[in-house]
Design a protein around this motif. Structure first.
Motif, PDB file in Angstrom:
ATOM      1  N   VAL A 170       0.831  -1.204   0.000  1.00  0.00           N
ATOM      2  CA  VAL A 170       0.000   0.000   0.000  1.00  0.00           C
ATOM      3  C   VAL A 170       0.865   1.253   0.000  1.00  0.00           C
ATOM      4  O   VAL A 170       1.829   1.359   0.765  1.00  0.00           O
ATOM      5  N   THR A 171       0.497   2.193  -0.863  1.00  0.00           N
ATOM      6  CA  THR A 171       1.099   3.524  -0.815  1.00  0.00           C
ATOM      7  C   THR A 171       0.030   4.508  -0.352  1.00  0.00           C
ATOM      8  O   THR A 171      -0.903   4.794  -1.099  1.00  0.00           O
ATOM      9  N   PRO A 172       0.132   4.962   0.881  1.00  0.00           N
ATOM     10  CA  PRO A 172      -0.866   5.923   1.353  1.00  0.00           C
ATOM     11  C   PRO A 172      -0.655   7.269   0.661  1.00  0.00           C
ATOM     12  O   PRO A 172       0.479   7.670   0.409  1.00  0.00           O
ATOM     13  N   LEU A 173      -1.741   7.961   0.357  1.00  0.00           N
ATOM     14  CA  LEU A 173      -1.640   9.171  -0.464  1.00  0.00           C
ATOM     15  C   LEU A 173      -1.893  10.467   0.286  1.00  0.00           C
ATOM     16  O   LEU A 173      -1.609  11.542  -0.241  1.00  0.00           O
ATOM     17  N   VAL A 174      -2.454  10.374   1.486  1.00  0.00           N
ATOM     18  CA  VAL A 174      -2.778  11.630   2.186  1.00  0.00           C
ATOM     19  C   VAL A 174      -2.100  11.721   3.545  1.00  0.00           C
ATOM     20  O   VAL A 174      -2.503  12.499   4.393  1.00  0.00           O
ATOM     21  N   LYS A 175      -1.069  10.931   3.744  1.00  0.00           N
ATOM     22  CA  LYS A 175      -0.408  10.998   5.045  1.00  0.00           C
ATOM     23  C   LYS A 175       0.660  12.088   5.033  1.00  0.00           C
ATOM     24  O   LYS A 175       1.524  12.098   4.155  1.00  0.00           O
ATOM     25  N   GLU A 176       0.622  12.937   6.034  1.00  0.00           N
ATOM     26  CA  GLU A 176       1.589  14.039   6.124  1.00  0.00           C
ATOM     27  C   GLU A 176       2.768  13.712   7.038  1.00  0.00           C
ATOM     28  O   GLU A 176       3.927  13.858   6.654  1.00  0.00           O
ATOM     29  N   ALA A 177       2.447  13.301   8.269  1.00  0.00           N
ATOM     30  CA  ALA A 177       3.515  13.127   9.254  1.00  0.00           C
ATOM     31  C   ALA A 177       4.436  11.966   8.880  1.00  0.00           C
ATOM     32  O   ALA A 177       5.649  12.055   9.050  1.00  0.00           O
ATOM     33  N   MET A 178       3.837  10.900   8.395  1.00  0.00           N
ATOM     34  CA  MET A 178       4.622   9.698   8.109  1.00  0.00           C
ATOM     35  C   MET A 178       4.259   9.118   6.752  1.00  0.00           C
ATOM     36  O   MET A 178       3.628   8.076   6.667  1.00  0.00           O
ATOM     37  N   PRO A 179       4.657   9.806   5.674  1.00  0.00           N
ATOM     38  CA  PRO A 179       4.347   9.269   4.346  1.00  0.00           C
ATOM     39  C   PRO A 179       5.137   7.980   4.133  1.00  0.00           C
ATOM     40  O   PRO A 179       6.254   7.844   4.641  1.00  0.00           O
ATOM     41  N   LEU A 180       4.554   7.038   3.408  1.00  0.00           N
ATOM     42  CA  LEU A 180       5.234   5.780   3.109  1.00  0.00           C
ATOM     43  C   LEU A 180       5.064   5.476   1.636  1.00  0.00           C
ATOM     44  O   LEU A 180       4.065   5.871   1.025  1.00  0.00           O
ATOM     45  N   LEU A 181       6.015   4.764   1.067  1.00  0.00           N
ATOM     46  CA  LEU A 181       5.927   4.374  -0.335  1.00  0.00           C
ATOM     47  C   LEU A 181       5.978   2.858  -0.438  1.00  0.00           C
ATOM     48  O   LEU A 181       6.890   2.234   0.113  1.00  0.00           O
ATOM     49  N   ARG A 182       5.003   2.301  -1.127  1.00  0.00           N
ATOM     50  CA  ARG A 182       4.959   0.858  -1.384  1.00  0.00           C
ATOM     51  C   ARG A 182       5.254   0.069  -0.101  1.00  0.00           C
ATOM     52  O   ARG A 182       6.193  -0.725  -0.032  1.00  0.00           O
ATOM     53  N   TYR A 183       4.417   0.259   0.870  1.00  0.00           N
ATOM     54  CA  TYR A 183       4.626  -0.389   2.156  1.00  0.00           C
ATOM     55  C   TYR A 183       4.106  -1.826   2.116  1.00  0.00           C
ATOM     56  O   TYR A 183       2.942  -2.083   1.794  1.00  0.00           O
ATOM     57  N   ARG A 184       4.987  -2.742   2.440  1.00  0.00           N
ATOM     58  CA  ARG A 184       4.609  -4.166   2.453  1.00  0.00           C
ATOM     59  C   ARG A 184       3.871  -4.472   3.738  1.00  0.00           C
ATOM     60  O   ARG A 184       4.455  -4.511   4.817  1.00  0.00           O
ATOM     61  N   THR A 185       2.551  -4.703   3.611  1.00  0.00           N
ATOM     62  CA  THR A 185       1.729  -4.897   4.802  1.00  0.00           C
ATOM     63  C   THR A 185       1.936  -6.267   5.424  1.00  0.00           C
ATOM     64  O   THR A 185       1.645  -6.470   6.599  1.00  0.00           O
ATOM     65  N   GLY A 186       2.397  -7.228   4.613  1.00  0.00           N
ATOM     66  CA  GLY A 186       2.496  -8.598   5.129  1.00  0.00           C
ATOM     67  C   GLY A 186       1.147  -9.315   5.111  1.00  0.00           C
ATOM     68  O   GLY A 186       1.067 -10.494   5.417  1.00  0.00           O
ATOM     69  N   ASP A 187       0.090  -8.615   4.757  1.00  0.00           N
ATOM     70  CA  ASP A 187      -1.242  -9.217   4.758  1.00  0.00           C
ATOM     71  C   ASP A 187      -1.556  -9.818   3.394  1.00  0.00           C
ATOM     72  O   ASP A 187      -1.259  -9.231   2.363  1.00  0.00           O
ATOM     73  N   ILE A 188      -2.191 -10.979   3.426  1.00  0.00           N
ATOM     74  CA  ILE A 188      -2.500 -11.699   2.186  1.00  0.00           C
ATOM     75  C   ILE A 188      -3.955 -11.456   1.784  1.00  0.00           C
ATOM     76  O   ILE A 188      -4.875 -11.701   2.568  1.00  0.00           O
ATOM     77  N   THR A 189      -4.143 -10.968   0.581  1.00  0.00           N
ATOM     78  CA  THR A 189      -5.489 -10.763   0.053  1.00  0.00           C
ATOM     79  C   THR A 189      -5.388 -10.739  -1.468  1.00  0.00           C
ATOM     80  O   THR A 189      -4.360 -11.109  -2.030  1.00  0.00           O
ATOM     81  N   MET A 190      -6.463 -10.321  -2.137  1.00  0.00           N
ATOM     82  CA  MET A 190      -6.388 -10.122  -3.590  1.00  0.00           C
ATOM     83  C   MET A 190      -7.337  -9.001  -3.959  1.00  0.00           C
ATOM     84  O   MET A 190      -8.265  -8.685  -3.215  1.00  0.00           O
ATOM     85  N   LEU A 191      -7.076  -8.393  -5.098  1.00  0.00           N
ATOM     86  CA  LEU A 191      -8.010  -7.409  -5.618  1.00  0.00           C
ATOM     87  C   LEU A 191      -9.153  -8.164  -6.278  1.00  0.00           C
ATOM     88  O   LEU A 191      -8.928  -9.138  -6.989  1.00  0.00           O
ATOM     89  N   MET A 192     -10.374  -7.742  -6.041  1.00  0.00           N
ATOM     90  CA  MET A 192     -11.520  -8.451  -6.605  1.00  0.00           C
ATOM     91  C   MET A 192     -11.858  -7.873  -7.976  1.00  0.00           C
ATOM     92  O   MET A 192     -11.630  -6.705  -8.248  1.00  0.00           O
ATOM     93  N   GLU A 193     -12.406  -8.741  -8.835  1.00  0.00           N
ATOM     94  CA  GLU A 193     -12.607  -8.336 -10.222  1.00  0.00           C
ATOM     95  C   GLU A 193     -13.960  -7.676 -10.474  1.00  0.00           C
ATOM     96  O   GLU A 193     -14.078  -6.814 -11.328  1.00  0.00           O
ATOM     97  N   ASP A 194     -14.961  -8.117  -9.720  1.00  0.00           N
ATOM     98  CA  ASP A 194     -16.310  -7.648 -10.043  1.00  0.00           C
ATOM     99  C   ASP A 194     -16.599  -6.284  -9.424  1.00  0.00           C
ATOM    100  O   ASP A 194     -16.120  -5.960  -8.352  1.00  0.00           O
ATOM    101  N   ASP A 195     -17.432  -5.525 -10.125  1.00  0.00           N
ATOM    102  CA  ASP A 195     -17.924  -4.265  -9.580  1.00  0.00           C
ATOM    103  C   ASP A 195     -18.878  -4.550  -8.431  1.00  0.00           C
ATOM    104  O   ASP A 195     -19.559  -5.561  -8.413  1.00  0.00           O
ATOM    105  N   CYS A 196     -18.926  -3.639  -7.490  1.00  0.00           N
ATOM    106  CA  CYS A 196     -19.825  -3.819  -6.359  1.00  0.00           C
ATOM    107  C   CYS A 196     -21.124  -3.065  -6.637  1.00  0.00           C
ATOM    108  O   CYS A 196     -21.096  -1.915  -7.078  1.00  0.00           O
TER     109      CYS A 196
END
Lengths: 148, 428
Positions: free
Chosen positions: B281-307
């Motif tokens: 995850v790259t957070p986009l609105v963090k000021e104090a602690m911006p991060l780039l391409r942070y490896r969360t260690g969490d396993i999931t997937m992006l879903m294909e279908d629209d909600c």
């Protein structure tokens, strides 16, 4: 004095694997401890070794030093007649006195056979249990006598 | 019902433009941080090189260990005078990770929580009981301010004192509760014992640990609520990063605030939608602690279908941490779940080990558990009872039978650094 009948049993947690009992026995040997009464209670994959010995405090420390999990349990030792009906006499008197025998095991290390008994009534102190046993006419072994 | 319909439903070109603008701002902010200056120099890239969203892939990953190396304030992009609050992560290994927030950060975070709670049906006038730790853990204050933002009456219940929690739900007429799923389960059991009437409760928001669909069904039936999954982590503000909508089929992650990539944890290769991997995850609105391409260690997937709800692309419910998932008899098991069960049993000591074998083509799980020295009674019956209790508790959580073996304290291996508590002895 009822407290002189309080016998400190060692209850040692023992995984159910080859060599465990030998290891435990070796600790008794190395500390020159004599065992007067002994049994193993087993459950699924582990057991509890119960022993009445002549130098309980010294050997308790020795086991602790070796990271054994153990505890003292207060038990009593009742003399039994060495004739048919000896166990019945003890058990029926306990029953009549309302004392619950959670577990018991026999020993012959004193001059007469004895039955080591763990009384598990939660509302009866060991002292009260001892009084009831003595009142029933049974003879208890003093802790000091177990250490011969 | 939306809290911020425009942002929640933003998609296509408009979303990409906003993401790119915010990504550039974030990259610029990271250049106040020594770690990122060095990273860019070593990777041979300059902030100006990030011209499109695809350029994100030029930037190396940031790992949790990197953050730990910056303890306590090495990742701040703003002077301390602009910091408004500090939280820390739990810090299971070594030092905790410190996270800090500017006033804008706290505002952005509350806005996200407000979106989430509105999405699942909370409204102004509802009463929200926050049965979450209010200290350094982000779940307490994070939800507190988010729920206040939408106009809920917030009951800052904190954790523990379950009977009192239940009395408050009953007496105050609480409509929604937030806590961990395992605490919700405990609360349910106690409420049933008390014959409490919790009719006012409609919504449960549960997060901070992975929980199964079984558990959701159970909680929904027994509490007569709708139960929603909440995802977040302190490094990304805290809870509120992604959340289920009433469809209860995946979590909406807020694409205006976070760029999500799914990678193969071994190779780092970016995976397409529908493929399971580690979320970066790259957070986009963090000021104090911006991060780039942070490896969360969490396993999931992006879903294909629209909600059907109209919001953006979802991620699947979390499968757990990348480094430790097991599949036993087709069921995914995480050592953290086992640990969680064991930690709730006081007679259990500090350590455990999990062994997986294949016996007659069937997976067998054996768990060695150390006994708590201080609670050893010396009685066999107590040990047998404990063994049963552990077996039952594990079965409830894992939906899997495990063979529990009790062992002496100190007899299991101790680990420095990351524990390896699982030994997979299966051969195919």
């Amino acid at each position: 004095m009822t407290s002189e009948y309080r016998i400190k049993q060692l209850s040692i947690f023992a995984p159910n694997t080859p060599g465990t009992l030998a290891e435990i026995a070796k600790i008794f040997l190395d500390n020159e401890v004599n065992i007067s009464a002994f049994c193993i209670a087993e459950a699924n994959n582990f057991g509890v070794v119960r022993a009445v010995v002549d130098k309980p405090d010294a050997v308790f420390a020795a086991f602790e030093k070796k990271n054994y999990l153990l505890k003292f349990t207060d038990v009593v030792a009742v003399k039994m007649s060495d004739v048919p009906g000896g166990l019945y006499d003890v058990a029926s008197k306990f029953g009549a006195a309302g004392l619950n025998i959670e577990y018991a095991y026999a020993s012959r290390s004193t001059t007469t056979p004895t039955l080591v008994v763990y009384v598990s009534n939660t509302n009866i102190s060991l002292e009260a249990a001892v009084e009831k046993i003595l009142a029933s006419g049974l003879v208890l072994v003093r802790a000091a006598e177990m250490r011969i | 019902m939306f809290w911020n319909e425009k942002m929640e439903t933003l998609r296509g070109k408009e979303l990409q433009e906003l993401q790119l603008k915010r990504l550039k701002e974030t990259v610029a902010r990271t250049q106040n941080i020594g770690f990122y200056q060095k990273m860019f120099a070593e990777a041979g890239i300059r902030p100006e090189d990030i011209k499109t969203l695809d350029d994100l892939s030029k930037i190396p990953f940031t790992k949790k260990a990197d953050l730990r190396g910056g303890y306590p304030f090495g990742f701040l992009a703003v002077p301390m005078s602009r910091i408004n609050r500090i939280h820390t992560t739990s810090g299971t290994t070594g030092k905790p990770t410190v996270v800090a927030y500017t006033k804008n950060d706290l505002n952005s975070w509350s806005e996200l929580i407000a979106r989430n709670l509105t999405m699942v049906g909370l409204r102004e006038g509802d009463m929200f009981q926050n049965a979450s730790n209010y200290s350094l853990f982000t779940g307490g204050l994070g939800f507190h301010y988010g729920a206040e933002r939408i106009g809920c009456a917030v009951v800052p219940a904190g954790v523990g004192n379950t009977k009192r929690q239940i009395e408050m739900i009953q007496d105050f007429g609480v409509n929604a509760i937030h806590c961990t799923p395992s605490y919700a389960m405990h609360l349910t059991e106690v409420a049933e014992d008390m014959h409490a009437n919790l009719d006012s409760l409609r919504i449960g928001v549960f997060g901070a640990e992975a929980w199964s669909e079984n558990m959701r069904r159970d909680l929904e039936n027994r509490l007569n609520i709708k139960a929603y999954d909440s995802y977040g982590m302190s490094e990304l503000f805290g809870p509120g990063v992604a959340f289920e909508c009433p469809e209860q089929d995946g979590l909406h992650i807020w694409h205006d605030c976070y760029i999500v990539e799914i990678i193969d944890p071994k190779t780092g290769e970016v995976l397409p939608a529908g493929e399971k991997g580690e979320m970066v995850v790259t957070p986009l609105v963090k000021e104090a602690m911006p991060l780039l391409r942070y490896r969360t260690g969490d396993i999931t997937m992006l879903m294909e279908d629209d909600c059907p709800c109209g919001r953006g692309q979802k991620i699947a419910r979390l499968f757990g941490r990348s480094d430790d998932m097991l599949t036993v008899r087709g069921i995914n098991v995480f050592p953290s779940q086992i640990e969680h069960v064991l930690k709730n049993i006081p007679e259990v000591g500090d350590q455990f080990m999990v062994y997986i074998d294949r016996v007659n083509h069937l997976d067998e799980m054996t768990i060695d558990v150390e006994i708590n020295k201080h609670l050893f009674s010396g009685e066999l019956s107590d040990l047998a009872r404990l063994q049963n209790k552990i077996g039952k508790a594990l079965h409830e959580t894992l939906t899997l039978r495990a063979n529990v073996q009790l062992v002496e304290p100190g007899s299991l291996p101790r680990f420095e650094g990351k524990a390896k508590r699982v030994v997979d002895r299966r051969t195919i």
